[in-house]
Write a protein that holds these residues in place. Structure first.
Motif, short mmCIF file in Angstrom:
data_model
loop_
_atom_site.label_atom_id
_atom_site.label_comp_id
_atom_site.label_asym_id
_atom_site.label_seq_id
_atom_site.Cartn_x
_atom_site.Cartn_y
_atom_site.Cartn_z
N LEU A 16 0.83 -1.21 0.00
CA LEU A 16 0.00 0.00 0.00
C LEU A 16 0.86 1.25 0.00
O LEU A 16 0.51 2.27 -0.61
CB LEU A 16 -0.94 0.00 1.22
CG LEU A 16 -2.04 -1.06 1.24
CD1 LEU A 16 -2.74 -1.07 2.59
CD2 LEU A 16 -3.04 -0.80 0.12
N ILE A 17 2.00 1.18 0.67
CA ILE A 17 2.92 2.33 0.70
C ILE A 17 3.59 2.49 -0.66
O ILE A 17 3.69 3.60 -1.20
CB ILE A 17 3.99 2.14 1.80
CG1 ILE A 17 3.33 2.18 3.20
CG2 ILE A 17 5.06 3.23 1.71
CD1 ILE A 17 4.27 1.82 4.33
N LEU A 18 4.04 1.38 -1.25
CA LEU A 18 4.75 1.44 -2.53
C LEU A 18 3.85 1.91 -3.66
O LEU A 18 4.31 2.54 -4.61
CB LEU A 18 5.36 0.09 -2.88
CG LEU A 18 6.46 -0.43 -1.94
CD1 LEU A 18 6.96 -1.78 -2.42
CD2 LEU A 18 7.61 0.55 -1.85
N LEU A 22 -1.41 4.27 0.43
CA LEU A 22 -1.16 4.95 1.69
C LEU A 22 -0.09 6.00 1.37
O LEU A 22 1.10 5.71 1.36
CB LEU A 22 -0.64 3.97 2.76
CG LEU A 22 -1.66 3.03 3.40
CD1 LEU A 22 -0.97 2.07 4.37
CD2 LEU A 22 -2.74 3.82 4.15
N PRO A 23 -0.50 7.21 1.05
CA PRO A 23 0.46 8.23 0.61
C PRO A 23 1.30 8.78 1.74
O PRO A 23 0.93 8.72 2.92
CB PRO A 23 -0.45 9.32 0.02
CG PRO A 23 -1.74 9.17 0.73
CD PRO A 23 -1.89 7.69 1.00
N GLY A 24 2.45 9.34 1.39
CA GLY A 24 3.32 9.97 2.37
C GLY A 24 2.61 11.09 3.10
O GLY A 24 1.87 11.86 2.49
N VAL A 68 6.09 7.91 6.02
CA VAL A 68 7.14 8.90 5.77
C VAL A 68 7.05 9.38 4.33
O VAL A 68 7.09 8.57 3.39
CB VAL A 68 8.53 8.31 6.05
CG1 VAL A 68 9.62 9.32 5.70
CG2 VAL A 68 8.64 7.91 7.53
N PRO A 69 6.93 10.69 4.11
CA PRO A 69 6.87 11.21 2.74
C PRO A 69 8.20 11.01 2.02
O PRO A 69 9.24 10.80 2.64
CB PRO A 69 6.60 12.72 2.94
CG PRO A 69 6.11 12.85 4.35
CD PRO A 69 6.78 11.75 5.11
N ILE A 70 8.17 11.08 0.70
CA ILE A 70 9.38 11.01 -0.11
C ILE A 70 10.07 12.37 -0.03
O ILE A 70 9.53 13.37 -0.51
CB ILE A 70 9.06 10.68 -1.57
CG1 ILE A 70 8.32 9.34 -1.67
CG2 ILE A 70 10.34 10.65 -2.41
CD1 ILE A 70 7.72 9.07 -3.03
N GLY A 71 11.23 12.42 0.60
CA GLY A 71 11.94 13.68 0.75
C GLY A 71 12.73 14.04 -0.50
O GLY A 71 13.11 13.16 -1.29
N GLU A 72 12.98 15.32 -0.69
CA GLU A 72 13.73 15.77 -1.86
C GLU A 72 15.14 15.17 -1.89
O GLU A 72 15.62 14.74 -2.93
CB GLU A 72 13.83 17.30 -1.87
CG GLU A 72 14.56 17.85 -3.09
CD GLU A 72 14.61 19.37 -3.09
OE1 GLU A 72 15.38 19.93 -3.91
OE2 GLU A 72 13.90 20.00 -2.28
N ARG A 73 15.77 15.12 -0.72
CA ARG A 73 17.13 14.55 -0.68
C ARG A 73 17.12 13.08 -1.04
O ARG A 73 17.96 12.61 -1.80
CB ARG A 73 17.73 14.76 0.70
CG ARG A 73 19.13 14.16 0.84
CD ARG A 73 19.75 14.46 2.19
NE ARG A 73 21.06 13.85 2.32
CZ ARG A 73 21.83 13.97 3.40
NH1 ARG A 73 21.42 14.69 4.43
NH2 ARG A 73 23.01 13.39 3.44
#
Length: 224
Positions: A16-18, A22-24, A68-73
């Motif tokens: 669900l996360i991938l 279930l969005p960040g 955990v959201p996808i961070g820019e870094r």
């Protein structure tokens, strides 16, 4: 090895996360997932601990778990690593006509299935997107790099699913880019492949350059 309830919950929540179902940034509770998976809270708690240890979620006692959201870094580091690994794999096969032909055939098959999936099935589209790039790495016949890329593949898949969720029209760009990458691979042009790959990843994922301020190299090698 026994496949436990905790294993099943882990697999289902991770999927669900991938797929960004279930969005960040979303908070979920043990009770919510226990009801969804039809299990008690104990296996959910075990699954959450595993997912937190892998960095997919952050646990808050008595409140729940944050996806955990996808961070820019993180995004930049994943893209940078992908360019290095995929370009290395292509360079390792371009002098072997039989290997090039075999890989080109596998990429053509992937593209056919990818076009069939289209924007109607974002989860399958993202999976096939990841598969396209994994085929390239596998052709390099470097087991250590292939294993490393597998771990990147999950983050890659999630990034693509997130991009599709925000802009379904990007599917056309991805398919066109993949077709061009396959043709360049068929021509055994490793240097051009690396330039196109940089442009593809930066364009699809909305970065202004895989290597930070180094800029994105276009198909002609110019920095843009």
């Amino acid at each position: 090895m026994t496949y436990s309830s905790a294993d099943r919950v882990y697999d289902e929540v991770k999927e669900l996360i991938l797929t960004c179902d279930l969005p960040g940034g979303e908070m979920i509770s043990e009770g919510e997932i226990a009801d969804r998976c039809e299990v008690s809270r104990t296996p959910v708690r075990e699954a959450f601990l595993r997912l937190a240890a892998e960095g997919w979620m952050r646990l808050y006692p008595k409140k729940g778990a944050l996806i955990v959201p996808i961070g820019e870094r993180e995004a930049r580091e994943v893209l940078d690593a992908r360019v290095l690994v995929e370009s290395h794999a292509v360079e390792s096969v371009v002098d072997d006509p039989a290997a090039v032909a075999d890989l080109a055939g596998r990429l053509d098959d992937n593209l056919a299935r990818h076009r069939a999936a289209g924007s109607a099935d974002p989860a399958e589209f993202a999976r096939l997107d990841a598969e396209f790039h994994q085929l390239i790495v596998a052709a390099g016949r470097n087991g250590l790099l292939a294993d490393f890329y597998t771990s990147l593949g999950e983050r890659h898949r999630r990034m693509t699913a997130d991009r599709l969720r925000r802009d379904g029209d990007v599917t056309g760009r991805i398919l066109d880019d993949h077709a061009e990458l396959a043709e360049v691979l068929r021509a055994a042009d490793g240097e051009r492949f690396a330039w196109l790959l940089r442009s593809h990843l930066a364009g699809v994922h909305g970065t202004d350059g895989v290597h930070g301020n180094d800029g994105v190299h276009g198909a002609d090698g110019a920095v843009r």
